[in-house]
Design an enzyme around this catalytic site. Structure first.
Site, mmCIF file in Angstrom:
data_model
loop_
_atom_site.group_PDB
_atom_site.id
_atom_site.type_symbol
_atom_site.label_atom_id
_atom_site.label_comp_id
_atom_site.label_asym_id
_atom_site.label_seq_id
_atom_site.Cartn_x
_atom_site.Cartn_y
_atom_site.Cartn_z
ATOM 1 C CE LYS A 142 -2.209 -0.803 3.871
ATOM 2 N NZ LYS A 142 -1.495 -2.025 4.300
ATOM 3 N NE ARG A 196 -3.956 -1.511 10.230
ATOM 4 C CZ ARG A 196 -2.752 -1.083 9.895
ATOM 5 N NH1 ARG A 196 -2.611 -0.107 9.038
ATOM 6 N NH2 ARG A 196 -1.693 -1.624 10.400
ATOM 7 N NE ARG A 242 7.856 -3.699 5.041
ATOM 8 C CZ ARG A 242 6.593 -3.321 5.110
ATOM 9 N NH1 ARG A 242 5.994 -2.802 4.056
ATOM 10 N NH2 ARG A 242 5.921 -3.505 6.207
ATOM 11 N NE ARG A 249 7.932 -0.886 9.567
ATOM 12 C CZ ARG A 249 6.925 -0.715 8.711
ATOM 13 N NH1 ARG A 249 7.009 0.183 7.749
ATOM 14 N NH2 ARG A 249 5.854 -1.447 8.795
ATOM 15 N NE ARG A 296 2.719 -4.512 11.121
ATOM 16 C CZ ARG A 296 3.602 -4.211 10.167
ATOM 17 N NH1 ARG A 296 4.802 -4.728 10.173
ATOM 18 N NH2 ARG A 296 3.274 -3.376 9.198
HETATM 19 P P1 AMP Z 1 1.361 -0.311 9.349
HETATM 20 O O1 AMP Z 1 2.718 0.125 8.938
HETATM 21 O O2 AMP Z 1 0.258 0.370 8.590
HETATM 22 O O3 AMP Z 1 1.179 -1.805 9.355
HETATM 23 O O4 AMP Z 1 1.162 0.182 10.864
HETATM 24 C C1 AMP Z 1 2.079 -0.163 11.882
HETATM 25 C C2 AMP Z 1 1.398 -0.180 13.225
HETATM 26 O O5 AMP Z 1 0.832 1.116 13.511
HETATM 27 C C3 AMP Z 1 0.223 -1.146 13.343
HETATM 28 O O6 AMP Z 1 0.668 -2.451 13.648
HETATM 29 C C4 AMP Z 1 -0.574 -0.512 14.484
HETATM 30 O O7 AMP Z 1 0.062 -0.738 15.723
HETATM 31 C C5 AMP Z 1 -0.428 0.968 14.181
HETATM 32 N N1 AMP Z 1 -1.492 1.469 13.259
HETATM 33 C C6 AMP Z 1 -1.330 1.909 11.978
HETATM 34 N N2 AMP Z 1 -2.486 2.321 11.459
HETATM 35 C C7 AMP Z 1 -3.412 2.127 12.407
HETATM 36 C C8 AMP Z 1 -4.813 2.347 12.480
HETATM 37 N N3 AMP Z 1 -5.503 2.828 11.428
HETATM 38 N N4 AMP Z 1 -5.451 2.031 13.635
HETATM 39 C C9 AMP Z 1 -4.785 1.553 14.690
HETATM 40 N N5 AMP Z 1 -3.463 1.315 14.708
HETATM 41 C C10 AMP Z 1 -2.773 1.597 13.581
#
Ligand code: AMP
Length: 220
Positions: free
Chosen positions: A13, A86, A125, A158, A169
């Site tokens: 994304k 989300r 990654r 990361r 996740r």
């Molecule tokens: P991502 O890189 O989008 O997978 O986000 C990394 C982490 O940020 C996730 O595992 C959540 O802990 C937090 N996070 C990101 N976006 C959201 C969201 N829309 N709602 C809640 N937590 C989020």
């Protein structure tokens, strides 16, 4: 144009959002990047959300809604949301906020990826800890292996891309997203993208879907 991208961690994304924004001159809001930057700079918000991110858990809705609300409302010329909404409460809040500002979402793209492809994407990654540029050792390598093209910092894995956190996740994503798919599917303007292919192939499909969508909307 106001577009939201849904899809599991590792679906690409972020990469596709950057390309959409470059093509159509939109602002890219990655909720994960926004949160990680707060965490990295050790802000008071960063300290509140650190444990959620490090354990692959969702940041509570009220906090998340607050963080994203001011940003989307300021982007009057259009945006791409990546990683937000989300949960169902986040989607409902987003709809309410955008409708009140007379700037509703135009399109929701749902990225789906073969689970085996997803696993390989995580293994390879790498990110730059300073400018947050994302690379992949096979599919999007930096010019010099292990070094950021933009600022020459050493690339890292990361913390939340570590295998245990990734598993959590993806589980969290699957649990929280099911009601969202039903919610957006009901409202139309919801399109599925097979994001298992190469970055360039997926970009072609994504840009084509967006162009067709807006051409059809303008014609009607
Ligand atoms: P991502 O890189 O989008 O997978 O986000 C990394 C982490 O940020 C996730 O595992 C959540 O802990 C937090 N996070 C990101 N976006 C959201 C969201 N829309 N709602 C809640 N937590 C989020």
């Amino acid at each position: 144009m106001r577009i939201a991208l849904l899809g599991p961690p590792g679906a690409g994304k972020g990469t596709q959002a950057a390309r959409i924004c470059q093509t159509f001159h939109l602002i890219h809001f990655s909720s994960g990047d926004i949160l990680r930057a707060e965490k990295m700079f050790g802000t008071s918000l960063g300290r509140r959300i650190r444990d959620f991110i490090d354990n692959g858990l969702l940041v509570p809705d009220d906090l998340m809604i607050q963080i994203m609300e001011q940003r989307v409302l300021a982007a009057r010329d259009g945006f791409v949301l990546d990683g937000y909404p989300r949960t169902l409460p986040q989607s409902q809040a987003l709809k309410r906020i955008l409708q009140a500002a007379d700037m509703p979402l135009d399109l929701v793209l749902n990225f789906v990826v073969d689970p085996k492809v997803l696993a390989r994407r995580f293994e390879g990654r790498r990110i730059c800890p300073v400018c947050l540029a994302v690379y992949h050792v096979d599919t999007m390598p930096s010019k010099i292996p292990g070094v950021c093209d933009h600022d020459s910092h050493e690339l890292i894995i990361r913390q939340d891309d570590m295998p245990d956190v990734v598993r959590k996740r993806i589980e969290t994503y699957q649990e929280s997203m099911a009601p969202l798919f039903a919610y957006y599917a009901q409202q139309g303007d919801f399109k599925t993208i097979d994001a298992s292919g190469s970055v360039d192939d997926v970009t072609r499909v994504v840009l084509d879907k967006i162009r067709r969508h807006f051409e059809a909307a303008t014609a009607s």
